[in-house]
Design a protein around this motif. Structure first.
Motif, PDB file in Angstrom:
ATOM      1  N   ILE A 191       2.405   8.547   0.659  1.00 45.64           N
ATOM      2  CA  ILE A 191       2.279   7.123   0.956  1.00 45.64           C
ATOM      3  C   ILE A 191       3.147   6.312  -0.008  1.00 45.64           C
ATOM      4  O   ILE A 191       3.229   6.614  -1.193  1.00 45.64           O
ATOM      5  N   ASP A 192       3.764   5.243   0.521  1.00 44.47           N
ATOM      6  CA  ASP A 192       4.600   4.360  -0.304  1.00 44.47           C
ATOM      7  C   ASP A 192       3.822   3.173  -0.861  1.00 44.47           C
ATOM      8  O   ASP A 192       4.191   2.631  -1.904  1.00 44.47           O
ATOM      9  N   GLY A 193       2.796   2.744  -0.126  1.00 48.78           N
ATOM     10  CA  GLY A 193       2.094   1.533  -0.545  1.00 48.78           C
ATOM     11  C   GLY A 193       0.622   1.563  -0.233  1.00 48.78           C
ATOM     12  O   GLY A 193       0.149   2.312   0.623  1.00 48.78           O
ATOM     13  N   LEU A 194      -0.100   0.718  -0.964  1.00 47.19           N
ATOM     14  CA  LEU A 194      -1.551   0.625  -0.857  1.00 47.19           C
ATOM     15  C   LEU A 194      -1.905  -0.842  -0.684  1.00 47.19           C
ATOM     16  O   LEU A 194      -1.539  -1.678  -1.516  1.00 47.19           O
ATOM     17  N   LYS A 195      -2.575  -1.184   0.426  1.00 47.79           N
ATOM     18  CA  LYS A 195      -3.049  -2.555   0.626  1.00 47.79           C
ATOM     19  C   LYS A 195      -4.528  -2.598   0.278  1.00 47.79           C
ATOM     20  O   LYS A 195      -5.347  -1.982   0.953  1.00 47.79           O
ATOM     21  N   LEU A 196      -4.858  -3.330  -0.770  1.00 46.93           N
ATOM     22  CA  LEU A 196      -6.244  -3.433  -1.215  1.00 46.93           C
ATOM     23  C   LEU A 196      -6.992  -4.389  -0.298  1.00 46.93           C
ATOM     24  O   LEU A 196      -6.564  -5.518  -0.060  1.00 46.93           O
ATOM     25  N   ASP A 197      -8.113  -3.941   0.214  1.00 46.43           N
ATOM     26  CA  ASP A 197      -8.854  -4.673   1.233  1.00 46.43           C
ATOM     27  C   ASP A 197      -9.290  -6.051   0.754  1.00 46.43           C
ATOM     28  O   ASP A 197      -9.628  -6.264  -0.415  1.00 46.43           O
ATOM     29  N   LYS A 198      -9.313  -6.989   1.696  1.00 47.57           N
ATOM     30  CA  LYS A 198      -9.716  -8.366   1.409  1.00 47.57           C
ATOM     31  C   LYS A 198     -11.113  -8.440   0.799  1.00 47.57           C
ATOM     32  O   LYS A 198     -11.386  -9.288  -0.052  1.00 47.57           O
ATOM     33  N   SER A 199     -12.010  -7.544   1.210  1.00 45.81           N
ATOM     34  CA  SER A 199     -13.369  -7.582   0.666  1.00 45.81           C
ATOM     35  C   SER A 199     -13.362  -7.350  -0.844  1.00 45.81           C
ATOM     36  O   SER A 199     -14.211  -7.878  -1.573  1.00 45.81           O
ATOM     37  N   LEU A 200     -12.390  -6.575  -1.342  1.00 45.77           N
ATOM     38  CA  LEU A 200     -12.254  -6.370  -2.781  1.00 45.77           C
ATOM     39  C   LEU A 200     -11.644  -7.596  -3.449  1.00 45.77           C
ATOM     40  O   LEU A 200     -12.087  -8.014  -4.523  1.00 45.77           O
ATOM     41  N   VAL A 201     -10.630  -8.171  -2.808  1.00 48.68           N
ATOM     42  CA  VAL A 201      -9.981  -9.370  -3.350  1.00 48.68           C
ATOM     43  C   VAL A 201     -10.972 -10.535  -3.396  1.00 48.68           C
ATOM     44  O   VAL A 201     -10.936 -11.345  -4.327  1.00 48.68           O
ATOM     45  N   SER A 205      -7.280 -18.403  -2.724  1.00 47.87           N
ATOM     46  CA  SER A 205      -7.356 -19.440  -3.755  1.00 47.87           C
ATOM     47  C   SER A 205      -6.379 -19.151  -4.876  1.00 47.87           C
ATOM     48  O   SER A 205      -5.935 -18.008  -5.062  1.00 47.87           O
ATOM     49  N   ARG A 206      -6.050 -20.202  -5.620  1.00 48.46           N
ATOM     50  CA  ARG A 206      -5.147 -20.052  -6.771  1.00 48.46           C
ATOM     51  C   ARG A 206      -5.738 -19.089  -7.796  1.00 48.46           C
ATOM     52  O   ARG A 206      -5.019 -18.287  -8.407  1.00 48.46           O
ATOM     53  N   GLU A 207      -7.068 -19.145  -7.966  1.00 49.11           N
ATOM     54  CA  GLU A 207      -7.727 -18.280  -8.940  1.00 49.11           C
ATOM     55  C   GLU A 207      -7.578 -16.802  -8.561  1.00 49.11           C
ATOM     56  O   GLU A 207      -7.355 -15.950  -9.426  1.00 49.11           O
ATOM     57  N   GLN A 208      -7.713 -16.494  -7.273  1.00 49.91           N
ATOM     58  CA  GLN A 208      -7.529 -15.121  -6.814  1.00 49.91           C
ATOM     59  C   GLN A 208      -6.087 -14.667  -7.036  1.00 49.91           C
ATOM     60  O   GLN A 208      -5.837 -13.546  -7.494  1.00 49.91           O
ATOM     61  N   VAL A 209      -5.130 -15.521  -6.712  1.00 49.68           N
ATOM     62  CA  VAL A 209      -3.715 -15.195  -6.899  1.00 49.68           C
ATOM     63  C   VAL A 209      -3.427 -14.935  -8.373  1.00 49.68           C
ATOM     64  O   VAL A 209      -2.763 -13.945  -8.726  1.00 49.68           O
ATOM     65  N   ASP A 210      -3.937 -15.786  -9.244  1.00 45.77           N
ATOM     66  CA  ASP A 210      -3.713 -15.608 -10.681  1.00 45.77           C
ATOM     67  C   ASP A 210      -4.306 -14.286 -11.169  1.00 45.77           C
ATOM     68  O   ASP A 210      -3.687 -13.570 -11.969  1.00 45.77           O
ATOM     69  N   ALA A 211      -5.510 -13.964 -10.695  1.00 47.15           N
ATOM     70  CA  ALA A 211      -6.148 -12.701 -11.101  1.00 47.15           C
ATOM     71  C   ALA A 211      -5.338 -11.500 -10.613  1.00 47.15           C
ATOM     72  O   ALA A 211      -5.139 -10.532 -11.354  1.00 47.15           O
ATOM     73  N   LEU A 212      -4.852 -11.546  -9.377  1.00 46.68           N
ATOM     74  CA  LEU A 212      -4.047 -10.443  -8.835  1.00 46.68           C
ATOM     75  C   LEU A 212      -2.728 -10.303  -9.592  1.00 46.68           C
ATOM     76  O   LEU A 212      -2.238  -9.191  -9.796  1.00 46.68           O
TER      77      LEU A 212
END
Length: 197
Positions: free
Chosen positions: A125-135, A168-175
């Protein structure tokens, strides 16, 4: 919504028809971008596991790709969540064939449903998409720790890690602090027609 019609199409055996139709449209769009000199745009196209374990996959995808000219790395095929019988050998072979065609492969919605760490060990696998429920839970200590672990595993295995569903901006900053390579979500854009994209 997809959660309503996709299980129905999988049960009725029509999901593969939809998968190839959407793939054809995606490749056509990438070809039109390429013709306009835009080659730094990529699209992820979901394929069900049912399609991914089909013995016709390589031939069907090859035929679609032959119709369109664009850099193949601009296309990412996402392996979606579905329960599939014992077809791991075919799935592994098909993933290898897709990579030979120059297409990248990602696991969609990782951390929910049927995906597992076994997939990360079995398949190239080349990539992993982390599920929205985790985000959705990235701002809690537990949620952050889980995403930190998954991001580290993905990077250690040489994968691109994408956090999906950032609103949200907070989620983006955390990621960003977690060093997610790509962040996707309504915070940036709502779904839009291809001309606007």
């Amino acid at each position: 919504m997809p959660a309503r019609f996709i299980p129905l199409m999988e049960r009725e055996g029509t999901i593969t028809t939809l998968d190839y139709y959407v793939l054809d449209k995606v490749c056509g769009f990438l070809a039109s971008l390429h013709a306009d000199g835009v080659d730094d745009f990529f699209i992820s196209c979901n394929l069900s596991r049912r399609t991914f374990v089909s013995t016709e996959l390589t031939g069907e995808v090859s035929q679609i790709l032959e119709r369109y000219e664009f850099p193949r790395e601009a296309l990412i095929l996402e392996l979606t969540e579905s329960e599939v019988s014992n077809s791991s050998d075919i799935l592994h072979e098909n993933i290898l064939h897709m990579k030979e065609l120059g297409v990248r492969i990602a696991i969609d919605d990782f951390g929910s449903g049927y995906s597992s760490f076994e997939d990360l060990q079995k398949y190239p696998i080349d990539g992993l998409k982390l599920d929205k429920s985790l985000v959705d839970n990235v701002l809690s200590d537990e949620g952050y720790a889980i995403l930190e672990g998954l991001t580290g595993i993905g990077h250690h295995l040489g994968m691109t890690v994408l956090g999906e569903g950032a609103e949200s901006r907070e989620q983006v900053d955390a990621l960003r602090r977690l060093h997610c390579d790509v962040i996707q979500g309504f915070y940036f854009y709502q779904p839009m027609p291809q001309d606007e994209a």
